[in-house]
Motif scaffolding. Structure first.
Motif, PDB file in Angstrom:
ATOM      1  N   GLY A 175      32.845  31.357  18.594  1.00 40.32           N
ATOM      2  CA  GLY A 175      32.133  32.224  17.747  1.00 40.32           C
ATOM      3  C   GLY A 175      31.448  31.294  16.617  1.00 40.32           C
ATOM      4  N   SER A 176      32.073  30.273  16.255  1.00 43.53           N
ATOM      5  CA  SER A 176      31.802  29.463  15.077  1.00 43.53           C
ATOM      6  C   SER A 176      30.734  28.403  15.867  1.00 43.53           C
ATOM      7  N   SER A 177      30.960  27.653  16.931  1.00 42.24           N
ATOM      8  CA  SER A 177      30.346  26.692  17.502  1.00 42.24           C
ATOM      9  C   SER A 177      28.824  26.996  17.794  1.00 42.24           C
ATOM     10  N   PRO A 178      28.022  28.054  17.888  1.00 45.03           N
ATOM     11  CA  PRO A 178      26.666  28.050  17.731  1.00 45.03           C
ATOM     12  C   PRO A 178      26.279  27.466  16.295  1.00 45.03           C
ATOM     13  N   ALA A 179      26.901  27.607  15.292  1.00 54.18           N
ATOM     14  CA  ALA A 179      26.403  26.929  14.087  1.00 54.18           C
ATOM     15  C   ALA A 179      26.365  25.363  14.325  1.00 54.18           C
ATOM     16  N   PHE A 180      27.644  24.689  15.020  1.00 56.68           N
ATOM     17  CA  PHE A 180      27.379  23.458  15.372  1.00 56.68           C
ATOM     18  C   PHE A 180      26.304  22.965  16.290  1.00 56.68           C
ATOM     19  N   MET A 181      26.098  23.860  17.460  1.00 57.73           N
ATOM     20  CA  MET A 181      24.877  23.448  18.251  1.00 57.73           C
ATOM     21  C   MET A 181      23.472  23.357  17.667  1.00 57.73           C
ATOM     22  N   PHE A 182      23.213  24.383  16.611  1.00 57.77           N
ATOM     23  CA  PHE A 182      21.975  24.625  15.886  1.00 57.77           C
ATOM     24  C   PHE A 182      21.852  23.296  15.138  1.00 57.77           C
ATOM     25  N   MET A 183      23.008  22.836  14.279  1.00 54.73           N
ATOM     26  CA  MET A 183      22.981  21.760  13.855  1.00 54.73           C
ATOM     27  C   MET A 183      22.637  20.336  14.722  1.00 54.73           C
ATOM     28  N   MET A 184      23.091  20.330  15.913  1.00 54.47           N
ATOM     29  CA  MET A 184      22.884  19.419  16.719  1.00 54.47           C
ATOM     30  C   MET A 184      21.550  19.191  17.074  1.00 54.47           C
ATOM     31  N   VAL A 185      21.025  20.171  17.496  1.00 53.87           N
ATOM     32  CA  VAL A 185      19.574  20.531  17.714  1.00 53.87           C
ATOM     33  C   VAL A 185      18.776  19.975  16.498  1.00 53.87           C
ATOM     34  N   ASP A 186      18.910  20.528  15.384  1.00 49.69           N
ATOM     35  CA  ASP A 186      18.345  19.826  14.071  1.00 49.69           C
ATOM     36  C   ASP A 186      18.487  18.419  13.949  1.00 49.69           C
ATOM     37  N   ALA A 187      19.510  17.733  14.160  1.00 51.67           N
ATOM     38  CA  ALA A 187      19.730  16.428  13.952  1.00 51.67           C
ATOM     39  C   ALA A 187      18.930  15.704  15.117  1.00 51.67           C
ATOM     40  N   GLY A 192      13.754  12.888  16.330  1.00 49.37           N
ATOM     41  CA  GLY A 192      12.317  12.676  16.784  1.00 49.37           C
ATOM     42  C   GLY A 192      11.403  12.878  15.844  1.00 49.37           C
ATOM     43  N   VAL A 193      11.508  13.244  14.798  1.00 45.35           N
ATOM     44  CA  VAL A 193      10.503  13.145  13.736  1.00 45.35           C
ATOM     45  C   VAL A 193      10.270  12.042  12.928  1.00 45.35           C
ATOM     46  N   ARG A 194      11.528  11.528  12.728  1.00 50.08           N
ATOM     47  CA  ARG A 194      11.753  10.058  12.315  1.00 50.08           C
ATOM     48  C   ARG A 194      10.938   9.084  13.118  1.00 50.08           C
ATOM     49  N   MET A 195      10.889   9.169  14.363  1.00 52.92           N
ATOM     50  CA  MET A 195      10.263   8.538  15.233  1.00 52.92           C
ATOM     51  C   MET A 195       8.634   8.848  15.630  1.00 52.92           C
ATOM     52  N   GLY A 196       8.240   9.767  14.798  1.00 52.56           N
ATOM     53  CA  GLY A 196       6.854  10.133  15.165  1.00 52.56           C
ATOM     54  C   GLY A 196       6.589  11.508  15.875  1.00 52.56           C
TER      55      GLY A 196
END
Length: 274
Positions: A175-187, A192-196
């Motif tokens: 129930g809670s872990s989708p938020a963790f997955m979204f945070m992982m995708v964002d990180a 990727g953005v940091r590297m271009g």
């Protein structure tokens, strides 16, 4: 499998929208057979935009629907059930998606031998890639369980748990872990953005990588750690990243987040050590 009966929701918030949206998208229930209630017209705006009939009258939902989803916050539920108890009959099926509330508590609040199915869906049910765990109440028959399965299995992985207490565990894990997955995708996207990479490209690549990796866990007959090892060449780029994750305590951090969510669900006192 299409279910030809009226389905109601007491509460029109995110979980109602996710479950009803999944039912509609999968063809399990026709949109004209779904209705939802809320405390204000504003609370009904989103479900009405989905084509779902909305009402401010909780008792109307119970009176008109054969299956009623309890989709309100835990502290609101007692008042809602007190309000609708007179309209609840023993031929209804109450499906609870209310966290931290047992079947017995709902049965006692209703005061009748009504079948109750406690479930825990996570928000990805909206895109039919969710998880739904469940446990039947005292008055649920195999027929009620089968009906609930028909409604919710098209939304993702369906599982009846061995004991009701394990729903609290599943709450933290699923129930809670989708938020963790979204945070992982964002990180990952940020890296990727940091590297271009452009932001949208980075986010899409990260999300697809997570989806594909999860599919391999489900479909390949190998332990997740072995799948990770398969990607790591000696002295290569992946093992360098794995080393940095391990150095930062990645596994312990993830376990701590899940266990913390579970313990919060179980009502344990939160202690923070920084």
């Amino acid at each position: 499998m299409s279910v030809d009966m009226k389905i109601g929701f007491l509460g029109a918030g995110n979980m109602c929208q996710a479950i009803a949206g999944g039912m509609i998208a999968s063809g399990t229930v026709a949109v004209e057979n779904i209705m939802a209630s809320a405390r204000s017209e504003g609370g009904l705006a989103k479900v009405r935009s989905m084509g779902i009939r909305g009402t401010l009258d909780n008792c109307q939902v119970v009176a008109e629907c054969s299956v009623v989803f309890l989709a309100v916050k835990p502290h609101i539920l007692p008042g809602v059930l007190e309000q609708v108890a007179g309209s609840v009959t023993e031929d209804k099926l109450l499906v609870s998606v209310v966290n931290c509330t047992t079947n017995q508590q709902i049965e006692d609040l209703v005061g009748k031998k009504v079948p109750v199915m406690r479930t825990l869906p996570n928000t990805p049910v909206k895109v039919r890639s969710g998880v739904v765990v469940a446990y039947p109440g005292t008055h649920c028959t195999p027929k009620h369980t089968s009906l609930c399965k028909s409604l919710m299995e098209p939304l993702g992985l369906w599982s009846i748990l061995p004991t009701e207490a394990l729903i609290d565990v599943a709450s933290g894990l699923c129930g809670s872990s989708p938020a963790f997955m979204f945070m992982m995708v964002d990180a990952m996207a940020d890296a990727g953005v940091r590297m271009g990479l452009p932001r949208q490209v980075a986010a899409s690549l990260a999300a697809q990588t997570m989806q594909g990796s999860a599919k391999m866990v489900l479909e390949c007959d190998e332990h997740p750690l072995q799948l990770a090892n398969n990607v790591c060449s000696p002295g290569g780029t992946t093992i360098e990243g794995v080393y940095r994750l391990n150095r930062a305590g990645f596994k312990g951090i993830v376990m701590d987040a899940v266990i913390g969510s579970i313990e919060k669900t179980q009502g344990k006192e939160m202690r923070y050590n920084y």
